[in-house]
Design an enzyme around this catalytic site. Sequence first.
Site, PDB file in Angstrom:
ATOM      1  N   HIS A   6     -13.238 -12.109 -29.233  1.00  0.00           N
ATOM      2  CA  HIS A   6     -12.693 -13.195 -30.038  1.00  0.00           C
ATOM      3  C   HIS A   6     -11.447 -12.747 -30.798  1.00  0.00           C
ATOM      4  CE1 HIS A   6     -13.035 -15.878 -33.762  1.00  0.00           C
ATOM      5  NE2 HIS A   6     -12.797 -16.716 -32.768  1.00  0.00           N
ATOM      6  N   ARG A   7     -10.308 -13.299 -30.428  1.00  0.00           N
ATOM      7  CA  ARG A   7      -8.996 -12.878 -30.972  1.00  0.00           C
ATOM      8  C   ARG A   7      -8.739 -11.405 -30.624  1.00  0.00           C
ATOM      9  NH1 ARG A   7      -9.539 -15.562 -37.078  1.00  0.00           N
ATOM     10  NH2 ARG A   7     -10.825 -17.322 -36.426  1.00  0.00           N
ATOM     11  N   GLU A  33     -10.563 -14.107 -25.858  1.00  0.00           N
ATOM     12  CA  GLU A  33     -10.164 -15.403 -26.419  1.00  0.00           C
ATOM     13  C   GLU A  33      -8.963 -15.152 -27.296  1.00  0.00           C
ATOM     14  OE1 GLU A  33     -10.383 -18.645 -29.662  1.00  0.00           O
ATOM     15  OE2 GLU A  33     -10.276 -16.460 -29.848  1.00  0.00           O
ATOM     16  N   ASP A  35      -5.602 -17.441 -29.626  1.00  0.00           N
ATOM     17  CA  ASP A  35      -5.127 -18.729 -30.142  1.00  0.00           C
ATOM     18  C   ASP A  35      -3.625 -18.827 -29.911  1.00  0.00           C
ATOM     19  OD1 ASP A  35      -7.701 -19.488 -31.634  1.00  0.00           O
ATOM     20  OD2 ASP A  35      -7.226 -17.509 -32.447  1.00  0.00           O
ATOM     21  N   HIS A  48      -3.690 -17.297 -34.921  1.00  0.00           N
ATOM     22  CA  HIS A  48      -4.742 -18.269 -35.232  1.00  0.00           C
ATOM     23  C   HIS A  48      -4.287 -19.322 -36.233  1.00  0.00           C
ATOM     24  CE1 HIS A  48      -8.248 -19.828 -37.445  1.00  0.00           C
ATOM     25  NE2 HIS A  48      -8.840 -19.787 -36.262  1.00  0.00           N
ATOM     26  N   GLU A 107      -6.936 -20.775 -26.494  1.00  0.00           N
ATOM     27  CA  GLU A 107      -7.277 -21.888 -27.392  1.00  0.00           C
ATOM     28  C   GLU A 107      -6.002 -22.421 -28.023  1.00  0.00           C
ATOM     29  OE1 GLU A 107      -9.925 -21.209 -30.780  1.00  0.00           O
ATOM     30  OE2 GLU A 107      -9.310 -23.184 -31.518  1.00  0.00           O
ATOM     31  N   LYS A 109      -3.931 -24.195 -30.672  1.00  0.00           N
ATOM     32  CA  LYS A 109      -3.933 -24.647 -32.072  1.00  0.00           C
ATOM     33  C   LYS A 109      -2.693 -25.511 -32.229  1.00  0.00           C
ATOM     34  CE  LYS A 109      -7.334 -22.045 -33.794  1.00  0.00           C
ATOM     35  NZ  LYS A 109      -8.671 -22.649 -33.909  1.00  0.00           N
ATOM     36  N   ASP A 229     -16.305 -10.962 -32.393  1.00  0.00           N
ATOM     37  CA  ASP A 229     -15.307 -10.030 -32.924  1.00  0.00           C
ATOM     38  C   ASP A 229     -15.695  -8.595 -32.571  1.00  0.00           C
ATOM     39  OD1 ASP A 229     -14.282 -12.298 -34.184  1.00  0.00           O
ATOM     40  OD2 ASP A 229     -15.442 -11.945 -36.015  1.00  0.00           O
TER      41      ASP A 229
HETATM   42  O1  G3P Z   1     -12.528 -20.543 -29.405  1.00  0.00           O
HETATM   43  C1  G3P Z   1     -13.635 -20.233 -30.186  1.00  0.00           C
HETATM   44  C2  G3P Z   1     -13.252 -20.037 -31.630  1.00  0.00           C
HETATM   45  O2  G3P Z   1     -12.138 -19.181 -31.668  1.00  0.00           O
HETATM   46  C3  G3P Z   1     -12.923 -21.326 -32.317  1.00  0.00           C
HETATM   47  O3  G3P Z   1     -12.649 -21.169 -33.677  1.00  0.00           O
HETATM   48  O4  G3P Z   1     -11.237 -20.880 -35.660  1.00  0.00           O
HETATM   49  O5  G3P Z   1     -11.991 -18.873 -34.417  1.00  0.00           O
HETATM   50  O6  G3P Z   1     -10.279 -20.371 -33.439  1.00  0.00           O
HETATM   51  P1  G3P Z   1     -11.486 -20.284 -34.315  1.00  0.00           P
HETATM   52 MG    MG Z   2      -9.951 -19.383 -31.524  1.00  0.00          MG
END
Ligand code: G3P
Ligand code: MG
Length: 242
Positions: A6-7, A33, A35, A48, A107, A109, A229
């Site tokens: 995640h990120r 993943e 953003d 993000h 993702e 944004k 994470d």
């Molecule tokens: O894509 C899953 C998750 O990343 C969504 O929330 O705020 O971490 O981008 P956020």
């Molecule tokens: Mg995200």
Amino acid sequence: MTIFAHRGASRNAPENSLAAFQTALDQGACAIELDVQMTRDQKLVVCHDLTLDRTTDRRGYIKDLSLEEVQEADCGSWFHDDFSGERIPLLQEVLRRVPPSVLVNVEVKNHPCHQGIIEEALLELVAREGRQESVLYSSFDHRVLQQIHRLDPSAKIGALFYANILEPWQYLEDQGIVPFSLHWAEEYVSQELIQGAHQRGLKVFAYTVNQGDRTRELASLGLDGIFSDLPREMAGSLDGGR
Ligand code: G3P
Ligand code: MG
């Protein structure tokens, strides 16, 4: 179970930086993943927040800044001095760093000012880089998903929700969105949701899971994947460790 970094490996390196993605790769991640958003001069960058304020030494909305201005920001020092000088990467740089065998969840944004522009730019970039097969698009902004599907019906789409939507597949069908996966807040995941999705050929991925016990619990419900994470640790927890 698919574990998305995640990120990037964002507990070990500054989120959404090349260092975070490289760390995830070095740890053996099979999915990441990130953003994405658009600068004033319509370049796709990986960050993000809509502003630079939290994760860099500069301030301001990315949509109001040029790529050059965005890349003047240091996005590593806030996390640790070891990462000082780290720059917000272009999506293109990340795609070139991550091998095609690794699934990349982009993702979006989106800021409404780039509605209709960001989707086209994204699809064009991914096609130019030859990465259509290894990119999964997602967004909380479902207009973005609708537009991506219109532009490329073969694009893999993950529908992001932060609510306990009933019959999400029906809602998506009504909106002309054909998803590959549902991206669900982990606290709302249920067996009923997973079974309903699987009956319709959809995968369910949950965000954000950083506890080994919870990862195992979700795996036992039949969940297809998580965003974490701590991707290496969550993979380890499934192998029996913590
Ligand atoms: O894509 C899953 C998750 O990343 C969504 O929330 O705020 O971490 O981008 P956020
Ligand atoms: Mg995200």
